[in-house]
Design a protein around this motif. Structure first.
Motif, mmCIF file in Angstrom:
data_model
loop_
_atom_site.group_PDB
_atom_site.id
_atom_site.type_symbol
_atom_site.label_atom_id
_atom_site.label_comp_id
_atom_site.label_asym_id
_atom_site.label_seq_id
_atom_site.Cartn_x
_atom_site.Cartn_y
_atom_site.Cartn_z
ATOM 1 N N GLN A 34 38.963 36.265 42.065
ATOM 2 C CA GLN A 34 39.691 37.243 42.872
ATOM 3 C C GLN A 34 40.285 38.371 42.018
ATOM 4 O O GLN A 34 41.381 38.862 42.282
ATOM 5 C CB GLN A 34 40.807 36.572 43.689
ATOM 6 N N ASN A 35 39.558 38.730 40.974
ATOM 7 C CA ASN A 35 39.942 39.841 40.101
ATOM 8 C C ASN A 35 41.246 39.579 39.353
ATOM 9 O O ASN A 35 41.911 40.505 38.885
ATOM 10 C CB ASN A 35 40.050 41.161 40.893
ATOM 11 N N ARG A 36 41.623 38.299 39.217
ATOM 12 C CA ARG A 36 42.856 37.972 38.496
ATOM 13 C C ARG A 36 42.637 37.872 36.996
ATOM 14 O O ARG A 36 43.592 37.955 36.220
ATOM 15 C CB ARG A 36 43.437 36.651 39.008
ATOM 16 N N ASP A 37 41.389 37.655 36.568
ATOM 17 C CA ASP A 37 41.115 37.473 35.148
ATOM 18 C C ASP A 37 40.956 38.821 34.451
ATOM 19 O O ASP A 37 40.768 39.853 35.084
ATOM 20 C CB ASP A 37 39.847 36.636 34.966
ATOM 21 N N GLY A 38 41.020 38.812 33.132
ATOM 22 C CA GLY A 38 40.850 40.035 32.363
ATOM 23 C C GLY A 38 42.136 40.843 32.254
ATOM 24 O O GLY A 38 43.087 40.648 33.010
ATOM 25 N N HIS A 39 42.146 41.776 31.314
ATOM 26 C CA HIS A 39 43.331 42.606 31.074
ATOM 27 C C HIS A 39 43.527 43.613 32.205
ATOM 28 O O HIS A 39 42.574 44.177 32.731
ATOM 29 C CB HIS A 39 43.194 43.359 29.746
ATOM 30 N N ASP A 40 44.783 43.856 32.533
ATOM 31 C CA ASP A 40 45.101 44.865 33.545
ATOM 32 C C ASP A 40 45.320 46.247 32.938
ATOM 33 O O ASP A 40 45.084 47.258 33.592
ATOM 34 C CB ASP A 40 46.350 44.442 34.330
ATOM 35 N N ASP A 41 45.775 46.290 31.698
ATOM 36 C CA ASP A 41 46.074 47.565 31.047
ATOM 37 C C ASP A 41 44.899 47.950 30.159
ATOM 38 O O ASP A 41 44.812 47.559 28.996
ATOM 39 C CB ASP A 41 47.353 47.445 30.222
ATOM 40 N N ASN A 42 43.993 48.757 30.710
ATOM 41 C CA ASN A 42 42.767 49.102 29.995
ATOM 42 C C ASN A 42 42.807 50.473 29.334
ATOM 43 O O ASN A 42 41.857 50.851 28.653
ATOM 44 C CB ASN A 42 41.581 49.049 30.963
ATOM 45 N N LEU A 43 43.873 51.226 29.550
ATOM 46 C CA LEU A 43 43.983 52.573 28.977
ATOM 47 C C LEU A 43 42.733 53.388 29.318
ATOM 48 O O LEU A 43 42.195 54.111 28.484
ATOM 49 C CB LEU A 43 44.185 52.494 27.461
#
Length: 669
Positions: free
Chosen positions: A452-461
């Motif tokens: 559900q798109n919870r994985d991975g970094h949220d701040d990708n610049l």
């Protein structure tokens, strides 16, 4: 320590395993297909934790696995269960890939024999050690990060049966591509045998990256169907082309995961020694994967060193990149720059001259250790990645950070009198957004991962130039192309070692997925037929400029003073007018333009100017003139600065000696 694993002689095979707490260890011998247990023989304690047995008449090609018995108390970190077949930690070849099955995690007495579920180790003769050759790769070169399977799965020139393998990297079409980019070494993402995380099979997914190892020496049969010989031949072919090979190895955790994970090898032999545990018996999780390898234990250290020596001696690799490398330097849970394992690697006669690259962070206490690894370790520099993205995203007040990153990040690496940078500069890597996605997606899109798109970094610049994802708007397409060119040019203009992830040179996209570890499909497979050839041409141009200008790849820290034998400062930082930046300029929050002028270029003591217009507006740049020289583009078909430089652009200008007819002329734009 006595040799572990399988040692073949003319009379038979000696089989040995290590455990400090197992009461009994057996070796199971299987038929040639690995599907039927022929014999089960008990190993004999030899002291210091070694259990071994010489099996007369057993020959090369024999398939085997270990079993161990002792206390079963998971709450104390003890997992002994004779029904669990255990793959030899020193196996150099296995007969099939690992496949996750829930029965591998069954509690003692609750499950059946796991032998049918696991690969078997194959006892085989290793090839003769290779002559000791110095690594081809040196600091300052270009590291090309390669996901072996994804790299060639869709390559039209690679025979179908070879696609996705290590052997495919030796194909002439691949070598030609690498040489055009000026690759100093390919860094192969993990090629040793790994297993899928337990949540992936129910989702119809599988691990595409390989960062979930089980056996450290055995290659994954899916990537190297020809075994060690395939890697050895590929390394030799690439070496003949002037390209080194670096292996990305994972010693920080294994695929046995947390207490709900499968028992495959180390856990069943001696979990309290091979993994770090808390006093209450629970697993330390400094990796985020459920377990942490105890790299401060001498037995584990020797296993790591044996693995590294194995790949140098028998495959001839140039060096290694270490995933979550602070784990290798943790002593009693805390990172120590002079940890025994790090010291042993540096001082080892086989390993001491190899290329060593650390990913200098893990998620444990004090896990961020950028700049703290000992020489000669190079280090992935995420501050470089973040600051370069921020500058080109248009963040305010970034010109000082840009200059620092271009110059080798001295505030991080100039410690204890160090005069050279150990930075590995990169803008994108396997973990995170692809370079093309940085300029097309402001947010991650990991829905395909099933979380559900919870994985991975949220701040990708990252930024999207006005539209999230794919678009047919030509203005936005052009803006994204320009941004990619600018990012790539900045990378190739940066002092020290640089890293490019395969496909970023021609616009690979993962559709905004910044954690595509579970996408063994078109999301990660490189689209060679649809690649952006214009972007690729730009990258090849930047690579050629970097190769022709050693000042760009030099690792010495810049001082602003002349080099020996020169009257020109090694660097000058200029405004668009050609004037040196003053304190006001450095602190100007709205400044998005910069000129890095390097001196002492070549025998004629020339200058090289890297002209950076990070603004979206055109700007006229003027470079300082010098008697008897004139400025011109470093490449024949590159833009000149005789006209206003478009926004979002990097231009390389070289000072050339004027001919007799125009000795008084200075072309300063």
């Amino acid at each position: 320590m006595t040799s572990l694993g399988a040692t073949i002689t003319n009379e038979g095979i000696r089989l040995a395993a290590w455990s400090s707490s197992a009461r009994r260890i057996w070796v199971s011998i299987f038929n040639d297909e690995g599907n039927r247990e022929l014999d089960r023989l008990e190993l004999r304690p030899e002291g210091e934790g070694v259990h071994a047995l010489f099996v007369a008449g057993l020959a090369a090609g024999a398939r085997y696995g270990f079993r161990a018995d002792g206390d079963y108390a998971p709450e104390q970190g003890l997992w002994f269960d004779p029904d669990k077949l255990l793959v030899d930690p020193y196996a150099v070849e296995i007969d099939r890939p690992y496949a996750y099955d829930g029965r591998l995690a069954a509690r003692r007495g609750e499950g059946a024999d796991t032998a049918p579920l696991l690969p078997k180790a194959i006892a085989g003769f290793l090839p003769e050690p290779l002559a000791a050759l110095p690594p081809l790769f040196r600091s300052g070169g270009l590291v090309y990060e390669v996901p072996v399977r994804a790299f060639t799965m869709l390559h039209p020139d690679i025979p179908k049966h070879q696609r996705g393998t290590i052997a495919a990297l030796a194909h002439p079409a691949i070598i030609e591509h690498l040489k055009r980019l000026g690759v100093g070494a390919v860094e192969l993402m993990p090629v040793t045998a790994s297993v899928d995380e337990r949540h992936l099979p129910p989702l119809g997914l599988r691990n595409a990256w390989g960062y979930n190892p089980v056996t450290f020496m055995a290659l994954d049969p899916r990537l190297a169907p020809g075994g060690l010989a395939e890697l050895r031949q590929t390394v030799a072919t690439l070496r003949d082309a002037g390209i080194g090979v670096i292996l990305d190895l994972v010693f920080n955790h294994t695929g046995e995961s947390d207490r709900f994970g499968p028992t495959l090898s180390l856990r069943g032999l001696d979990s309290p020694v091979y993994y770090r545990h808390w006093p209450d018996g629970s697993l330390v999780n400094d990796t985020g994967t459920g377990n942490t390898v105890a790299c401060d234990h001498p037995v584990v250290q020797e296993m790591v060193l044996d693995t590294l020596r194995h790949f140098v001696r028998h495959a001839g690799v140039d060096g290694f990149r270490f995933d979550l490398a602070p784990i290798l330097g943790r002593v009693g849970g805390s990172f120590d720059t002079d940890a025994p394992l790090l010291r042993a690697i540096r001082n080892d006669p086989v390993l001491g001259d190899r290329v060593l690259i650390a990913e200098p962070w893990d998620i444990g206490p004090g896990g961020y250790q950028l700049g703290n690894f000992p020489t000669p370790f190079l280090e992935w520099n995420d501050k470089y990645r973040d600051d370069i993205r921020r500058f080109w995203r248009g963040d305010r007040g970034m010109v000082g950070a840009l200059a620092t990153r271009l110059a080798g990040s001295s505030e991080i690496f100039a410690k204890a009198g160090q005069q050279t940078s150990r930075s590995v500069n990169f803008i994108a890597a396997h973990d995170g957004m692809a370079l093309a996605d940085i300029v097309a997606y402001q947010h991650k899109h990991n829905e395909a991962n099933g979380e559900q798109n919870r994985d991975g970094h949220d701040d990708n610049l990252s930024w999207n130039n006005g539209v999230e994802g794919e678009t047919r708007d030509q203005g936005i397409v052009t803006a994204r192309f320009d941004d990619q060119c600018a990012l790539l040019a900045t990378l190739f203009a940066s002092r020290g070692t640089i890293m490019l992830t395969a496909g970023d040179e021609f616009g690979r996209t993962q559709k905004g997925n910044n954690n595509a570890y579970a996408q063994d499909n078109e999301i990660t497979w490189l689209d060679w037929a649809g690649r952006d050839q214009a972007l690729e041409k730009c990258t090849v141009l930047f690579a050629a400029i970097r190769r022709s200008m050693p000042a760009l790849s030099d690792t010495l820290f810049l001082t602003g003073q002349p080099l020996a034998g020169s009257e020109i400062p090694d660097v000058a930082w200029l405004t668009e007018t050609g004037a040196p930046l003053d304190e006001t300029d450095w602190h100007d929050q709205e400044r998005h333009r910069l000129v890095m002028m390097l001196g002492g270029i070549g025998d004629e003591d020339r200058r090289l100017a890297v002209v950076i217009n990070g603004d979206r507006r055109k700007c006229m740049f003027t470079l300082p003139p010098r008697q008897g020289f004139f400025w011109s583009p470093a490449a024949a078909d590159a833009p000149d600065i005789s006209r206003p430089v478009p926004g979002r652009m990097v231009i390389f200008m070289i000072e050339r000696k004027a001919g007799p007819a125009n000795a008084e002329g200075n072309h300063d734009g």
